[in-house]
Design an enzyme around this catalytic site. Structure first.
Site, PDB file in Angstrom:
ATOM      1  N   HIS A   1      -8.079 -11.010  -4.840  1.00 30.08           N
ATOM      2  CA  HIS A   1      -9.200 -10.114  -5.153  1.00 30.08           C
ATOM      3  C   HIS A   1     -10.028 -10.678  -6.476  1.00 30.08           C
ATOM      4  CE1 HIS A   1     -10.235  -6.176  -6.481  1.00 30.08           C
ATOM      5  NE2 HIS A   1      -9.205  -6.403  -7.707  1.00 30.08           N
TER       6      HIS A   1
ATOM      7  N   CYS B   1     -14.474  -6.884  -2.915  1.00 28.81           N
ATOM      8  CA  CYS B   1     -14.764  -7.480  -4.066  1.00 28.81           C
ATOM      9  C   CYS B   1     -15.064  -8.554  -4.266  1.00 28.81           C
ATOM     10  CB  CYS B   1     -13.468  -7.830  -4.235  1.00 28.81           C
ATOM     11  SG  CYS B   1     -12.143  -8.529  -3.746  1.00 28.81           S
TER      12      CYS B   1
ATOM     13  N   HIS C   1     -14.195  -5.050 -11.857  1.00 25.15           N
ATOM     14  CA  HIS C   1     -14.247  -5.234 -10.481  1.00 25.15           C
ATOM     15  C   HIS C   1     -14.387  -5.100  -8.900  1.00 25.15           C
ATOM     16  CE1 HIS C   1      -9.317  -4.645 -11.000  1.00 25.15           C
ATOM     17  NE2 HIS C   1      -9.875  -4.431 -12.567  1.00 25.15           N
TER      18      HIS C   1
END
Length: 241
Positions: free
Chosen positions: A30, A157, A42
């Site tokens: 991530h 992401c 994010h």
């Protein structure tokens, strides 16, 4: 920092850094942009939604989720609140972003040799980063305006963080995500290797098959990197009044 690992200590973080952390036994990572004072912006989505990509990559690229620890609705994070219930572009503290994982720094402007030596995608790029001020400005802009619909293959992401860092976006069936290109390259190379091994009757053919699969893997990763792709465009942020 180096070919073997991109792990970094918290005290070495700088505003505008592109950071990431692995999830679910290193099956995916991530990504986000470190802003300052322990805050990270994010791009994420809620658990249980479908990726909608409809490709074999869905089985390999897990969707970036908010913190994996059980939600304590009565006691949200004292720093960033209950960000775990939100999706889209969010701001959270570093601890919630990491969700118990280690901290890694994404590298920009690496050499081709270094890029190819990194066996796993989603860790570095040939592209150069813009200034920390520009990176942070884009991150906050997308925090207000959003970053379109989350898609594990075309708009995830890592795509978000890459766009913040470079000001570039890809309009294609596969985005600029190193994770997506890594899986795509591995699938292409694996198909060549499997076919060669099934037909091989000597060590020479086996070595040739291995060389072909490695070459395919490297080429696929290279041509999909945002630093060399021709299907990228500069992102123009709308003027706000």
């Amino acid at each position: 920092m180096g070919v073997l690992t991109n792990k970094i200590e918290r005290e070495d973080l700088k505003p505008g850094d592109h950071i990431y952390s692995y999830r679910r036994a290193y099956t995916y990572s991530h990504h986000g942009i470190y802003v300052d004072a322990g805050n990270v912006i994010h791009f994420t989505r809620k658990e249980g939604q479908e990726t909608g990509a409809g490709t074999v990559l869905d089985r390999f690229i897990e969707v970036s989720l908010p913190p994996q620890r059980p939600l304590d609705l009565d006691n949200p994070c004292p720093i960033c609140g209950d960000e775990s219930k939100r999706d889209g572009v969010i701001s959270s503290c570093l601890d919630c972003f990491l969700s118990g994982g280690d901290l890694y720094l994404y590298e920009y402007g690496v050499t081709l040799t270094f890029f190819l030596a990194k066996a796993r995608g989603g860790t570095c790029t040939l592209a150069s980063s813009e200034s920390p001020g520009q990176v942070i400005h884009r991150a906050f802009y997308f925090l207000r305006k959003g970053f379109d619909v989350y898609d594990a293959i075309k708009n995830n992401c890592e795509d978000f963080a890459l766009c913040c860092k470079t000001g570039l976006r890809v309009n294609s069936t596969v985005g600029q995500s190193g994770q997506a290109s890594f899986i795509q390259a591995a699938a292409s190379a694996g198909g060549i290797l499997s076919a060669t091994v099934s037909m091989a009757r000597s060590s020479i053919l086996g070595v040739a098959g291995l060389a072909a699969s490695c070459g395919t893997y490297c080429v696929q990763r290279y041509i999909n990197d945002i630093g060399v792709r021709g299907d990228v465009m500069n992102v123009v942020l709308e003027e706000e009044t």
